[in-house]
Design a protein around this motif. Structure first.
Motif, PDB file in Angstrom:
ATOM      1  N   UNK A   1       0.546  -0.777   0.218  1.00 51.27           N
ATOM      2  CA  UNK A   1       0.204  -0.050  -0.072  1.00 51.27           C
ATOM      3  C   UNK A   1       1.050   1.410  -0.098  1.00 51.27           C
ATOM      4  N   UNK A   2       1.803   1.409   0.790  1.00 54.64           N
ATOM      5  CA  UNK A   2       2.929   2.550   0.593  1.00 54.64           C
ATOM      6  C   UNK A   2       3.486   2.530  -0.507  1.00 54.64           C
ATOM      7  N   UNK A   3       3.688   0.937  -1.039  1.00 56.24           N
ATOM      8  CA  UNK A   3       4.743   1.391  -2.459  1.00 56.24           C
ATOM      9  C   UNK A   3       3.395   1.897  -3.311  1.00 56.24           C
ATOM     10  N   UNK A   4       2.418   1.893  -3.332  1.00 53.27           N
ATOM     11  CA  UNK A   4       1.118   2.299  -4.244  1.00 53.27           C
ATOM     12  C   UNK A   4       0.866   3.582  -4.371  1.00 53.27           C
ATOM     13  N   UNK A   5       0.746   4.412  -2.950  1.00 46.87           N
ATOM     14  CA  UNK A   5       0.672   5.070  -2.599  1.00 46.87           C
ATOM     15  C   UNK A   5       1.961   6.144  -2.782  1.00 46.87           C
ATOM     16  N   UNK A   6       2.982   6.034  -3.003  1.00 50.15           N
ATOM     17  CA  UNK A   6       4.332   6.603  -3.124  1.00 50.15           C
ATOM     18  C   UNK A   6       4.457   6.253  -5.061  1.00 50.15           C
ATOM     19  N   UNK A   7       3.561   5.653  -5.541  1.00 48.45           N
ATOM     20  CA  UNK A   7       4.122   5.288  -7.016  1.00 48.45           C
ATOM     21  C   UNK A   7       2.825   6.372  -7.646  1.00 48.45           C
TER      22      UNK A   7
ATOM     23  N   UNK B   1       3.222  13.362  -9.583  1.00 48.97           N
ATOM     24  CA  UNK B   1       3.578  14.912 -10.106  1.00 48.97           C
ATOM     25  C   UNK B   1       3.975  14.934 -11.507  1.00 48.97           C
ATOM     26  N   UNK B   2       4.619  13.460 -12.491  1.00 45.34           N
ATOM     27  CA  UNK B   2       5.041  13.236 -13.243  1.00 45.34           C
ATOM     28  C   UNK B   2       4.023  13.863 -14.091  1.00 45.34           C
ATOM     29  N   UNK B   3       2.989  13.344 -13.761  1.00 42.97           N
ATOM     30  CA  UNK B   3       1.648  13.641 -14.710  1.00 42.97           C
ATOM     31  C   UNK B   3       1.322  15.785 -14.599  1.00 42.97           C
ATOM     32  N   UNK B   4       1.990  15.474 -13.390  1.00 44.60           N
ATOM     33  CA  UNK B   4       1.719  17.924 -13.057  1.00 44.60           C
ATOM     34  C   UNK B   4       2.733  18.302 -14.442  1.00 44.60           C
ATOM     35  N   UNK B   5       3.428  17.624 -14.362  1.00 43.96           N
ATOM     36  CA  UNK B   5       5.169  17.572 -14.548  1.00 43.96           C
ATOM     37  C   UNK B   5       5.170  18.127 -16.793  1.00 43.96           C
ATOM     38  N   UNK B   6       4.446  16.664 -16.816  1.00 37.24           N
ATOM     39  CA  UNK B   6       4.728  16.693 -18.061  1.00 37.24           C
ATOM     40  C   UNK B   6       2.631  17.030 -18.942  1.00 37.24           C
ATOM     41  N   UNK B   7       2.025  16.055 -18.353  1.00 35.94           N
ATOM     42  CA  UNK B   7       0.604  16.227 -19.128  1.00 35.94           C
ATOM     43  C   UNK B   7       0.051  17.526 -18.259  1.00 35.94           C
ATOM     44  N   UNK B   8       0.012  17.594 -17.268  1.00 35.32           N
ATOM     45  CA  UNK B   8      -1.345  18.268 -16.840  1.00 35.32           C
ATOM     46  C   UNK B   8      -0.511  20.039 -18.094  1.00 35.32           C
ATOM     47  N   UNK B   9       0.476  20.987 -17.660  1.00 35.87           N
ATOM     48  CA  UNK B   9       0.615  22.186 -17.819  1.00 35.87           C
ATOM     49  C   UNK B   9       0.434  22.276 -19.139  1.00 35.87           C
ATOM     50  N   UNK B  10       0.708  20.635 -20.150  1.00 35.09           N
ATOM     51  CA  UNK B  10       0.357  21.313 -21.949  1.00 35.09           C
ATOM     52  C   UNK B  10      -0.835  21.199 -22.094  1.00 35.09           C
ATOM     53  N   UNK B  11      -1.788  20.371 -21.275  1.00 37.67           N
ATOM     54  CA  UNK B  11      -3.368  19.865 -21.327  1.00 37.67           C
ATOM     55  C   UNK B  11      -3.666  21.274 -20.970  1.00 37.67           C
TER      56      UNK B  11
END
Length: 164
Positions: free
Chosen positions: A10-16, A22-32
């Protein structure tokens, strides 16, 4: 760590999940978000361009309407001027015809008066000649030209006073 009740999966899933966010925010969210903002700006510019074109079309329509009204008024003025000119020309023709008729009438009256005077003078001469012939036959004598002239003159003077 299971004793603590922590589940590493569960902890690994939360971290993932956090890393994915963070990845989506940096890579996908801003361009979207940028893509959505660009799309919104594109739509807004199209709407404003359409509104501007509508305003221009309305201004052109009003301008054309004003020009059409002006053309109608000018056409009406031309028609009125032509009608007035036609009426004036007709009146001039009528006046000229009346003047010509009056001139012809006066000319005819003058001609009639001249012919009447001519006929009266000719009638006087004929009456004088007949009178001399009748008088000559009655008197049965030869009348000299001087006597004849005096008789004619007296007769014309007497006949001139008579109404004709």
């Amino acid at each position: 760590m299971e004793a603590l009740g922590i589940n590493y999966t569960l902890l690994a899933q939360i971290i993932n999940f956090i890393v994915l966010l963070i990845f989506l925010r940096l890579v996908v969210y801003k361009p979207l978000v940028n893509l959505l903002e660009q799309r919104q700006q594109y739509i807004a510019s199209n709407v404003s361009a359409a509104e501007e074109e509508r305003r221009q079309a309305e201004a052109l329509r009003q301008q054309y309407t004003a020009e059409m009204q002006k053309a109608r008024e000018e056409a009406q003025a031309i028609i009125q001027n032509a009608t007035k000119a036609g009426e004036e020309k007709a009146q001039q023709i009528l006046d000229a015809a009346k003047a010509e008729a009056q001139r012809i009438k006066e000319s005819a009256l003058e001609e009639i008066a001249r012919e009447k005077e001519k006929a009266v003078a000719e009638l006087r001469n004929q009456v004088a000649d007949l009178s001399v012939l009748v008088a000559g036959k009655i008197i049965n004598q030869t009348i000299t030209p001087e006597i004849q002239h005096n008789l004619i003159k007296e007769f014309i003077d007497e006949a001139g006073g008579l109404p004709c």
